[in-house]
Motif scaffolding. Sequence first.
Motif, PDB file in Angstrom:
ATOM      1  N   ALA A 129       0.833  -1.204   0.000  1.00 19.24           N
ATOM      2  CA  ALA A 129       0.000   0.000   0.000  1.00 19.24           C
ATOM      3  C   ALA A 129       0.868   1.255   0.000  1.00 19.24           C
ATOM      4  O   ALA A 129       0.629   2.196  -0.764  1.00 19.24           O
ATOM      5  CB  ALA A 129      -0.934   0.001   1.219  1.00 19.24           C
ATOM      6  N   PHE A 130       1.894   1.282   0.843  1.00 19.44           N
ATOM      7  CA  PHE A 130       2.825   2.407   0.860  1.00 19.44           C
ATOM      8  C   PHE A 130       3.525   2.533  -0.492  1.00 19.44           C
ATOM      9  O   PHE A 130       3.710   3.631  -1.016  1.00 19.44           O
ATOM     10  CB  PHE A 130       3.873   2.216   1.954  1.00 19.44           C
ATOM     11  CG  PHE A 130       3.462   2.753   3.297  1.00 19.44           C
ATOM     12  CD1 PHE A 130       3.265   4.111   3.489  1.00 19.44           C
ATOM     13  CD2 PHE A 130       3.266   1.912   4.369  1.00 19.44           C
ATOM     14  CE1 PHE A 130       2.888   4.616   4.718  1.00 19.44           C
ATOM     15  CE2 PHE A 130       2.893   2.396   5.609  1.00 19.44           C
ATOM     16  CZ  PHE A 130       2.708   3.755   5.788  1.00 19.44           C
ATOM     17  N   HIS A 131       3.922   1.377  -1.041  1.00 20.60           N
ATOM     18  CA  HIS A 131       4.660   1.383  -2.301  1.00 20.60           C
ATOM     19  C   HIS A 131       3.804   1.957  -3.428  1.00 20.60           C
ATOM     20  O   HIS A 131       4.259   2.773  -4.222  1.00 20.60           O
ATOM     21  CB  HIS A 131       5.100  -0.035  -2.651  1.00 20.60           C
ATOM     22  CG  HIS A 131       5.869  -0.128  -3.931  1.00 20.60           C
ATOM     23  ND1 HIS A 131       5.479  -0.948  -4.958  1.00 20.60           N
ATOM     24  CD2 HIS A 131       6.980   0.513  -4.359  1.00 20.60           C
ATOM     25  CE1 HIS A 131       6.335  -0.819  -5.965  1.00 20.60           C
ATOM     26  NE2 HIS A 131       7.254   0.062  -5.621  1.00 20.60           N
ATOM     27  N   GLN A 132       2.537   1.521  -3.490  1.00 17.40           N
ATOM     28  CA  GLN A 132       1.649   2.019  -4.540  1.00 17.40           C
ATOM     29  C   GLN A 132       1.371   3.512  -4.350  1.00 17.40           C
ATOM     30  O   GLN A 132       1.300   4.268  -5.320  1.00 17.40           O
ATOM     31  CB  GLN A 132       0.349   1.211  -4.553  1.00 17.40           C
ATOM     32  CG  GLN A 132       0.557  -0.210  -5.039  1.00 17.40           C
ATOM     33  CD  GLN A 132      -0.721  -0.999  -5.066  1.00 17.40           C
ATOM     34  OE1 GLN A 132      -1.674  -0.695  -4.355  1.00 17.40           O
ATOM     35  NE2 GLN A 132      -0.760  -2.046  -5.862  1.00 17.40           N
ATOM     36  N   LEU A 179      10.266  -9.698  -2.018  1.00 14.97           N
ATOM     37  CA  LEU A 179      11.508  -9.300  -2.688  1.00 14.97           C
ATOM     38  C   LEU A 179      11.212  -8.527  -3.970  1.00 14.97           C
ATOM     39  O   LEU A 179      11.893  -7.546  -4.291  1.00 14.97           O
ATOM     40  CB  LEU A 179      12.355 -10.533  -2.999  1.00 14.97           C
ATOM     41  CG  LEU A 179      13.048 -11.201  -1.806  1.00 14.97           C
ATOM     42  CD1 LEU A 179      13.628 -12.554  -2.216  1.00 14.97           C
ATOM     43  CD2 LEU A 179      14.137 -10.308  -1.222  1.00 14.97           C
ATOM     44  N   HIS A 180      10.194  -8.972  -4.693  1.00 13.63           N
ATOM     45  CA  HIS A 180       9.803  -8.251  -5.912  1.00 13.63           C
ATOM     46  C   HIS A 180       9.341  -6.834  -5.567  1.00 13.63           C
ATOM     47  O   HIS A 180       9.732  -5.860  -6.214  1.00 13.63           O
ATOM     48  CB  HIS A 180       8.689  -9.026  -6.631  1.00 13.63           C
ATOM     49  CG  HIS A 180       8.353  -8.447  -7.978  1.00 13.63           C
ATOM     50  ND1 HIS A 180       7.214  -8.794  -8.667  1.00 13.63           N
ATOM     51  CD2 HIS A 180       8.989  -7.521  -8.766  1.00 13.63           C
ATOM     52  CE1 HIS A 180       7.178  -8.130  -9.813  1.00 13.63           C
ATOM     53  NE2 HIS A 180       8.235  -7.356  -9.895  1.00 13.63           N
ATOM     54  N   SER A 181       8.519  -6.727  -4.526  1.00 13.08           N
ATOM     55  CA  SER A 181       8.047  -5.402  -4.108  1.00 13.08           C
ATOM     56  C   SER A 181       9.209  -4.517  -3.665  1.00 13.08           C
ATOM     57  O   SER A 181       9.254  -3.323  -3.980  1.00 13.08           O
ATOM     58  CB  SER A 181       7.027  -5.539  -2.974  1.00 13.08           C
ATOM     59  OG  SER A 181       5.855  -6.170  -3.422  1.00 13.08           O
ATOM     60  N   LEU A 182      10.143  -5.103  -2.923  1.00 11.88           N
ATOM     61  CA  LEU A 182      11.326  -4.346  -2.496  1.00 11.88           C
ATOM     62  C   LEU A 182      12.140  -3.879  -3.701  1.00 11.88           C
ATOM     63  O   LEU A 182      12.615  -2.734  -3.742  1.00 11.88           O
ATOM     64  CB  LEU A 182      12.196  -5.217  -1.584  1.00 11.88           C
ATOM     65  CG  LEU A 182      11.752  -5.341  -0.127  1.00 11.88           C
ATOM     66  CD1 LEU A 182      12.489  -6.484   0.559  1.00 11.88           C
ATOM     67  CD2 LEU A 182      11.995  -4.034   0.621  1.00 11.88           C
ATOM     68  N   GLY A 183      12.293  -4.765  -4.666  1.00 10.03           N
ATOM     69  CA  GLY A 183      13.030  -4.394  -5.873  1.00 10.03           C
ATOM     70  C   GLY A 183      12.369  -3.247  -6.611  1.00 10.03           C
ATOM     71  O   GLY A 183      13.031  -2.331  -7.096  1.00 10.03           O
ATOM     72  N   ARG A 184      11.036  -3.285  -6.672  1.00  9.77           N
ATOM     73  CA  ARG A 184      10.298  -2.201  -7.331  1.00  9.77           C
ATOM     74  C   ARG A 184      10.483  -0.876  -6.585  1.00  9.77           C
ATOM     75  O   ARG A 184      10.634   0.185  -7.198  1.00  9.77           O
ATOM     76  CB  ARG A 184       8.819  -2.566  -7.411  1.00  9.77           C
ATOM     77  CG  ARG A 184       8.518  -3.697  -8.395  1.00  9.77           C
ATOM     78  CD  ARG A 184       7.104  -4.217  -8.208  1.00  9.77           C
ATOM     79  NE  ARG A 184       6.113  -3.166  -8.403  1.00  9.77           N
ATOM     80  CZ  ARG A 184       4.877  -3.211  -7.897  1.00  9.77           C
ATOM     81  NH1 ARG A 184       4.493  -4.233  -7.150  1.00  9.77           N
ATOM     82  NH2 ARG A 184       4.031  -2.230  -8.140  1.00  9.77           N
ATOM     83  N   ILE A 209      19.849  -6.921  -7.152  1.00 10.78           N
ATOM     84  CA  ILE A 209      20.160  -8.035  -6.239  1.00 10.78           C
ATOM     85  C   ILE A 209      18.874  -8.681  -5.721  1.00 10.78           C
ATOM     86  O   ILE A 209      18.715  -9.912  -5.739  1.00 10.78           O
ATOM     87  CB  ILE A 209      21.024  -7.538  -5.059  1.00 10.78           C
ATOM     88  CG1 ILE A 209      22.417  -7.143  -5.553  1.00 10.78           C
ATOM     89  CG2 ILE A 209      21.124  -8.613  -3.975  1.00 10.78           C
ATOM     90  CD1 ILE A 209      23.251  -6.390  -4.532  1.00 10.78           C
ATOM     91  N   LEU A 210      17.935  -7.853  -5.278  1.00 10.83           N
ATOM     92  CA  LEU A 210      16.680  -8.369  -4.713  1.00 10.83           C
ATOM     93  C   LEU A 210      15.834  -9.073  -5.771  1.00 10.83           C
ATOM     94  O   LEU A 210      15.253 -10.131  -5.511  1.00 10.83           O
ATOM     95  CB  LEU A 210      15.889  -7.215  -4.088  1.00 10.83           C
ATOM     96  CG  LEU A 210      16.529  -6.581  -2.851  1.00 10.83           C
ATOM     97  CD1 LEU A 210      15.912  -5.222  -2.567  1.00 10.83           C
ATOM     98  CD2 LEU A 210      16.373  -7.493  -1.638  1.00 10.83           C
ATOM     99  N   LEU A 211      15.768  -8.500  -6.956  1.00 12.17           N
ATOM    100  CA  LEU A 211      14.957  -9.085  -8.019  1.00 12.17           C
ATOM    101  C   LEU A 211      15.534 -10.415  -8.490  1.00 12.17           C
ATOM    102  O   LEU A 211      14.778 -11.344  -8.814  1.00 12.17           O
ATOM    103  CB  LEU A 211      14.840  -8.104  -9.185  1.00 12.17           C
ATOM    104  CG  LEU A 211      13.991  -6.859  -8.895  1.00 12.17           C
ATOM    105  CD1 LEU A 211      14.189  -5.817  -9.986  1.00 12.17           C
ATOM    106  CD2 LEU A 211      12.519  -7.224  -8.758  1.00 12.17           C
ATOM    107  N   LYS A 212      16.856 -10.525  -8.513  1.00 13.76           N
ATOM    108  CA  LYS A 212      17.467 -11.799  -8.894  1.00 13.76           C
ATOM    109  C   LYS A 212      17.197 -12.887  -7.855  1.00 13.76           C
ATOM    110  O   LYS A 212      17.007 -14.057  -8.195  1.00 13.76           O
ATOM    111  CB  LYS A 212      18.975 -11.614  -9.108  1.00 13.76           C
ATOM    112  CG  LYS A 212      19.307 -10.923 -10.428  1.00 13.76           C
ATOM    113  CD  LYS A 212      20.808 -10.799 -10.644  1.00 13.76           C
ATOM    114  CE  LYS A 212      21.106 -10.205 -12.013  1.00 13.76           C
ATOM    115  NZ  LYS A 212      22.566 -10.024 -12.234  1.00 13.76           N
TER     116      LYS A 212
END
Length: 280
Positions: A141-144, A183-188, A201-204
């Motif tokens: 929610a924060f990310h969006q 991890l995907h959300s963190l990468g975004r 790194i996170l996305l991989k």
Amino acid sequence: IDEILNDRSQLATDLMRLGRLLHKQGKFEEAQQACERQIKIAQALNNQSKLATGLKQLGRLLQQQGKIEEAQQAFERCIEIAENLNDPERISWLLNNLGGIALQQNKFELPIEYYVRAVQILREHGNEQFTASSLNSLGIAFHQYGSSLLGQHKLLDKALEVLEKSQEIFTHLNATTQVALVLHSLGRAWKLKREFEKAEILLKQSQEIFEDEKDFSSLAKVMNTLGGVLEGQQKWDKAEKILRQSYDLAVKLEDKRGQAIITNSLAQVIAHQEGEDKFK
């Protein structure tokens, strides 16, 4: 009288099961009819637990049919009952449902309130797994919200803080799929902050988990995000390679929308190399 009441109580239970079965089969209108009948019986019996369960099921049905305001009313009514029943776990589930509805309406501040409240309730009652899920939803929610306000780094920092906590909990629970999603959300989020090396790194790491689990739908999305990160680092050849792999997955999954999105990303990358004639 007891026998009549017991028969009606059993009928309410049977209608609840029927509604769930019809829901799974995609027969939403019939499921809704069964659910509404169950709610009427629960009201007549003054069985608050069955009433709350029926309202929650009705809310989900309405939400899936795009009847957002009606779904919201069902969930809010259910929360009132759950509060009277002193049922914190049910309240937290419903707050997450309301958060999902708010996100559908692009009301980003409201779901943050819902998720924060859900996390607080669950922490007080020690439900660690659902606390992790709520934390992940809170971080998303924060990310969006941060995505809609690209310059607001304060919100992105909060997104990272909450997502990292969620990652810790999911890792502790050995919930690998959830870890990969976080991890995907963190990468975004790191991509938005233009911290491309951290994002890569996170996305991989996320990519490796989805490859191991053969979750090709999630894998295609991660690879598309990774392509954008590599593009941000001007690693054109690597970006093209990963995007082509992502496109092949989208074709395999018959994901037309995904193909269109990836094609656009791929065209931008190729434009930086040898021109659009390279794209076949």
